[in-house]
Scaffold this motif. Sequence first.
Motif, mmCIF file in Angstrom:
data_model
loop_
_atom_site.group_PDB
_atom_site.id
_atom_site.type_symbol
_atom_site.label_atom_id
_atom_site.label_comp_id
_atom_site.label_asym_id
_atom_site.label_seq_id
_atom_site.Cartn_x
_atom_site.Cartn_y
_atom_site.Cartn_z
ATOM 1 N N THR A 79 5.662 -3.269 32.140
ATOM 2 C CA THR A 79 4.824 -4.137 32.979
ATOM 3 C C THR A 79 5.523 -4.694 34.206
ATOM 4 O OG1 THR A 79 5.358 -6.155 31.719
ATOM 5 C CG2 THR A 79 3.473 -4.842 30.961
ATOM 6 N N ALA A 80 6.823 -4.482 34.347
ATOM 7 C CA ALA A 80 7.603 -5.165 35.385
ATOM 8 C C ALA A 80 7.047 -4.960 36.790
ATOM 9 C CB ALA A 80 9.057 -4.723 35.324
ATOM 10 N N ALA A 81 6.535 -3.767 37.081
ATOM 11 C CA ALA A 81 6.076 -3.460 38.436
ATOM 12 C C ALA A 81 4.552 -3.373 38.530
ATOM 13 C CB ALA A 81 6.690 -2.138 38.901
ATOM 14 N N SER A 108 2.367 -13.601 39.141
ATOM 15 C CA SER A 108 2.712 -13.591 40.555
ATOM 16 C C SER A 108 1.638 -14.352 41.326
ATOM 17 C CB SER A 108 2.870 -12.169 41.097
ATOM 18 O OG SER A 108 1.663 -11.459 40.981
ATOM 19 N N LEU A 141 3.329 -11.899 32.621
ATOM 20 C CA LEU A 141 3.720 -11.389 33.933
ATOM 21 C C LEU A 141 2.899 -12.156 34.964
ATOM 22 C CD1 LEU A 141 5.260 -9.132 35.565
ATOM 23 C CD2 LEU A 141 3.124 -7.841 35.457
ATOM 24 N N GLU A 158 7.110 -12.465 38.063
ATOM 25 C CA GLU A 158 8.017 -13.117 37.117
ATOM 26 C C GLU A 158 7.565 -12.751 35.711
ATOM 27 O OE1 GLU A 158 8.754 -17.483 38.398
ATOM 28 O OE2 GLU A 158 6.723 -16.978 39.062
ATOM 29 N N GLN A 159 8.521 -12.510 34.836
ATOM 30 C CA GLN A 159 8.242 -12.202 33.432
ATOM 31 C C GLN A 159 8.918 -13.223 32.537
ATOM 32 O OE1 GLN A 159 9.842 -8.208 33.124
ATOM 33 N NE2 GLN A 159 7.858 -7.422 32.496
ATOM 34 N N THR A 160 8.230 -13.663 31.515
ATOM 35 C CA THR A 160 8.854 -14.460 30.463
ATOM 36 C C THR A 160 8.011 -14.324 29.206
ATOM 37 O OG1 THR A 160 9.875 -16.599 29.972
ATOM 38 C CG2 THR A 160 7.674 -16.656 30.944
ATOM 39 N N ARG A 199 8.585 -5.419 28.652
ATOM 40 C CA ARG A 199 9.242 -5.782 29.917
ATOM 41 C C ARG A 199 9.359 -4.564 30.834
ATOM 42 N NH1 ARG A 199 11.479 -10.718 30.504
ATOM 43 N NH2 ARG A 199 11.562 -12.045 28.644
ATOM 44 N N ALA A 200 9.723 -3.424 30.276
ATOM 45 C CA ALA A 200 9.895 -2.222 31.087
ATOM 46 C C ALA A 200 8.552 -1.697 31.599
ATOM 47 C CB ALA A 200 10.597 -1.143 30.264
ATOM 48 N N ARG A 223 3.513 -1.254 25.096
ATOM 49 C CA ARG A 223 3.600 -2.637 25.578
ATOM 50 C C ARG A 223 3.523 -3.637 24.432
ATOM 51 N NH1 ARG A 223 0.883 0.582 28.748
ATOM 52 N NH2 ARG A 223 -0.786 0.452 27.210
ATOM 53 N N SER A 268 6.560 -11.503 44.430
ATOM 54 C CA SER A 268 7.419 -10.911 43.404
ATOM 55 C C SER A 268 6.991 -11.390 42.017
ATOM 56 C CB SER A 268 8.875 -11.290 43.650
ATOM 57 O OG SER A 268 9.307 -10.785 44.890
#
Length: 259
Positions: free
Chosen positions: A172-174, A256, A254, A190-192, A169-170, A162, A188
């Motif tokens: 932590t996305a879920a 939500s 990340l 959001e990532q930035t 991004r890969a 990470r 849902s």
Amino acid sequence: MNQDERSLHASSFGVAATAYAEHRPDYAQAAVRWALEPAPGPRVLDLGAGTGKLTAGLLAPGAEVVAVEPDPAMLAELRRSLPGVRALRGSAEAIPLPDASVDAVLAGNAMHWFDMAVAGPEIARVLAPGGVLAGLWNLLDDRVDWVAGLARTAGSAAVGPRDTPAAWRAETAAMHLPKAGGPARFGSPEQTAFPHGQRRTADTLVASLATRAGMLVMPEREREAALGRIRAFLAGEPETARGEFTLPMLTGVLRSRRL
């Protein structure tokens, strides 16, 4: 990494609490502001607060901060550096706060240590309706050639899955989503990511990488060999061989909202 290995890594930081406080970076203020933007109020929990790297950044935008940290050595450093902050011993899986008592829960370089099957419901419990859950991670910007070389040289113990933008991004996305069909407690994600940097010398960059969990759990001989390879790499790069330089970084977020 299995649960036993994760627990070993997560509990490794206390022995390096002083070095962690001295050498780990803070978080980009733009990232902190974005994480807090949808929060319905100013009450913020810094969860897995460590020595207070994120806690200090939360004070700047005027948040009412409480910090929770499981490791007594890390908690002692936080209390020493930020004596005005309410700092409690506890964990993501057992938060010592009442129901609906905070408007946002933030975690700086800590959420990947949480057992979200247990921590998810516990975080949802302490969040007010519409409250924000956000994880922040400081990333090495490996789009810069010498940083990519550093990541390759340092290896996965120092620069983990990470710690660079694409991998972060890969990985932590879920992270906020329920596993095995459990109830959704957060919307849902959001990532930035936001530009960041830290002034370093070769010695202080090595000292910072030495506080990574993978390095702390290494046998001493292997650890010193790995740090020696990193020192040699930095000595051979024109950007890092002499004096101070800015380590190119990003702060990834990340975010939500509680349903």
